[in-house]
Design a protein around this motif. Structure first.
Motif, PDB file in Angstrom:
ATOM      1  N   ASN A 133      22.525 -38.068  24.324  1.00 32.11           N
ATOM      2  CA  ASN A 133      22.844 -39.343  23.674  1.00 32.11           C
ATOM      3  C   ASN A 133      22.399 -39.392  22.214  1.00 32.11           C
ATOM      4  N   GLY A 134      21.817 -38.308  21.711  1.00 33.84           N
ATOM      5  CA  GLY A 134      21.476 -38.214  20.299  1.00 33.84           C
ATOM      6  C   GLY A 134      20.409 -39.170  19.811  1.00 33.84           C
ATOM      7  N   ASP A 135      19.522 -39.633  20.692  1.00 35.44           N
ATOM      8  CA  ASP A 135      18.493 -40.584  20.264  1.00 35.44           C
ATOM      9  C   ASP A 135      17.183 -39.908  19.866  1.00 35.44           C
ATOM     10  N   GLY A 136      17.135 -38.566  19.946  1.00 33.47           N
ATOM     11  CA  GLY A 136      15.937 -37.858  19.543  1.00 33.47           C
ATOM     12  C   GLY A 136      14.804 -37.953  20.534  1.00 33.47           C
ATOM     13  N   VAL A 137      15.046 -38.494  21.709  1.00 34.92           N
ATOM     14  CA  VAL A 137      14.021 -38.644  22.744  1.00 34.92           C
ATOM     15  C   VAL A 137      14.518 -37.961  24.017  1.00 34.92           C
ATOM     16  N   ALA A 138      13.639 -37.215  24.668  1.00 34.08           N
ATOM     17  CA  ALA A 138      14.032 -36.508  25.892  1.00 34.08           C
ATOM     18  C   ALA A 138      13.934 -37.435  27.100  1.00 34.08           C
ATOM     19  N   GLN A 139      15.081 -37.777  27.654  1.00 32.61           N
ATOM     20  CA  GLN A 139      15.099 -38.507  28.919  1.00 32.61           C
ATOM     21  C   GLN A 139      15.017 -37.520  30.077  1.00 32.61           C
ATOM     22  N   LEU A 140      14.568 -38.013  31.222  1.00 34.89           N
ATOM     23  CA  LEU A 140      14.408 -37.148  32.385  1.00 34.89           C
ATOM     24  C   LEU A 140      15.720 -36.464  32.745  1.00 34.89           C
ATOM     25  N   SER A 141      16.849 -37.197  32.604  1.00 31.95           N
ATOM     26  CA  SER A 141      18.160 -36.633  32.972  1.00 31.95           C
ATOM     27  C   SER A 141      18.621 -35.549  32.004  1.00 31.95           C
ATOM     28  N   GLU A 142      17.974 -35.441  30.823  1.00 36.34           N
ATOM     29  CA  GLU A 142      18.382 -34.456  29.823  1.00 36.34           C
ATOM     30  C   GLU A 142      17.602 -33.148  29.911  1.00 36.34           C
ATOM     31  N   ILE A 143      16.570 -33.112  30.744  1.00 36.30           N
ATOM     32  CA  ILE A 143      15.756 -31.913  30.881  1.00 36.30           C
ATOM     33  C   ILE A 143      16.431 -30.946  31.852  1.00 36.30           C
ATOM     34  N   LEU A 144      16.551 -29.678  31.436  1.00 37.09           N
ATOM     35  CA  LEU A 144      17.266 -28.679  32.230  1.00 37.09           C
ATOM     36  C   LEU A 144      16.293 -27.989  33.182  1.00 37.09           C
TER      37      LEU A 144
END
Length: 374
Positions: free
Chosen positions: A30-41
């Motif tokens: 989402n390009g917000d510069g913050v790592a959300q749990l759903s974005e961690i591989l």
């Protein structure tokens, strides 16, 4: 012969609440510069960790240990000096220094030797200023990973450092209202791997030993190479310190009439080393990615030599046995903007990317001071 102090940082090294971390790859969808749990591989697995055991995260004891037989590092030193007065108020001196340092402290992975590493590839490329490079990469065998990547503080066997230094000086003591001093020094500080099987853990070369605990056992690991230390400090660029092959110092003062004093100081030394490297290199090592040295010698490239000229004018006003002094100092009188640090990481791009200037000398600074002596 003298012993160094054992560092007080041992308390932190074996503390169960020390700095610890784990890292994974991620995509900022989402390009917000913050790592959300759903974005961690998470499916790509743990990329690296330090300070705790990921297989036992609730462990309350430290993963690090201190060798019960650890002892203070020892330095053997010989100094040879000569002083000679050539004329009234004028003399010269010379001092040669030899040091051999053994039993230095380091933090190798617990129970791991270089035989537990396997070459997994070669890092190659061709970049401006450095040119072509080819560096072998190694990874720790998964079966040899100690619990939590734990390290052991111990003495480095099969390893020593040797320092050679020569200092020359000529001094005109204060007489006839003036004094002057000239000094020259040259230094050679190198490290030797007498038994690489004992003194090298990870064969992958790094620009300097890590300041923190993660991979503090890494370094250039060049037999007969220069000892290098990365300077630490808030707001500083990456400055890699090696002993300068030359340094000149000249200063003097003159007592003028009417309570005026004039002084100047000049310092010139060889520039800092440029140990080009690449960070975040994947080697297949279970303990994470590495920072890899790209040059054959840490001082193969150097920054320009550094020169700084400072000056002072002082006016004294005497009141019996007391006096007041008005000082006017100028630092970096010639306003030199010599390069002190730049980006050596070949992986980075942009305004602060590879080979970009990160730090220069402070500009000319003038200072007015008032002193009262009684």
């Amino acid at each position: 012969m003298f012993a160094s102090q054992l560092p007080g940082s041992e308390a932190a090294f074996v503390s169960p609440i020390q700095y610890s971390y784990a890292y994974y790859n991620g995509v900022d969808r989402n390009g917000d510069g913050v790592a959300q749990l759903s974005e961690i591989l998470f499916n790509q697995g743990l990329q690296g960790y330090s300070g705790f055991d990921p297989n036992n995260p609730s462990r309350v004891s430290t993963v690090n240990t201190v060798d019960p037989k650890v002892k203070a590092p020892i330095t053997h030193e010989l100094l040879f000096g000569v002083d000679r007065q050539l004329a009234p108020n004028f003399g010269v001196s010379a001092t040669f220094t030899y040091r051999r340092m053994v039993d230095l402290l380091w933090d190798p992975l617990t129970g791991v030797t270089s035989s537990n590493y396997t070459q997994t590839g070669t890092l190659t490329g061709n970049i401006p200023e450095l040119g072509a490079y080819s560096v072998p990469l190694y990874a720790l065998n998964a079966a040899a990973v100690p619990a939590g990547g734990g390290e052991t503080e111990t003495n480095r066997q099969g390893y020593h450092q040797r320092y050679l230094g020569l200092e020359l000086s000529a001094t005109k003591r204060m007489s006839n209202h003036w004094m002057a001093r000239f000094g020259f020094s040259t230094n050679d500080w190198r490290e030797y791997f007498d038994n690489p099987a004992q003194s090298i853990i990870d064969p992958t070369k790094a620009p300097a030993p890590a300041i923190n605990q993660a991979r503090a056992f890494a370094g250039p690991q060049i037999d007969g190479g220069l000892v290098v230390r990365k300077a630490a400090g808030s707001g500083k660029s990456n400055v890699y310190l090696v002993a300068p092959q030359y340094q000149f110092v000249a200063n003097g003062s003159y007592e003028a009439p009417w309570g005026l004093n004039f002084g100047a100081n000049l310092v010139t030394r060889q520039g800092y080393a440029e140990p080009f490297f690449q960070s975040n290199v994947a080697t297949g090592d279970p303990l994470g990615r590495k920072t890899v040295l790209l040059v054959q010698q840490v001082d193969a490239f150097r920054l320009p030599s550094i020169s700084s000229l400072d000056g002072r004018v002082e006016k004294r006003i005497h009141f019996g046995k007391t006096y007041m002094a008005l000082d006017f100092d100028v630092f970096n009188l010639l306003n030199s903007g010599t390069l002190l640090g730049k980006q050596y990481d070949a992986r980075l791009t942009g305004a602060t990317g590879f080979d970009q200037t990160l730090e220069i000398m402070n500009p000319r600074i003038a200072r007015i001071g008032l002193r009262f002596t009684f």
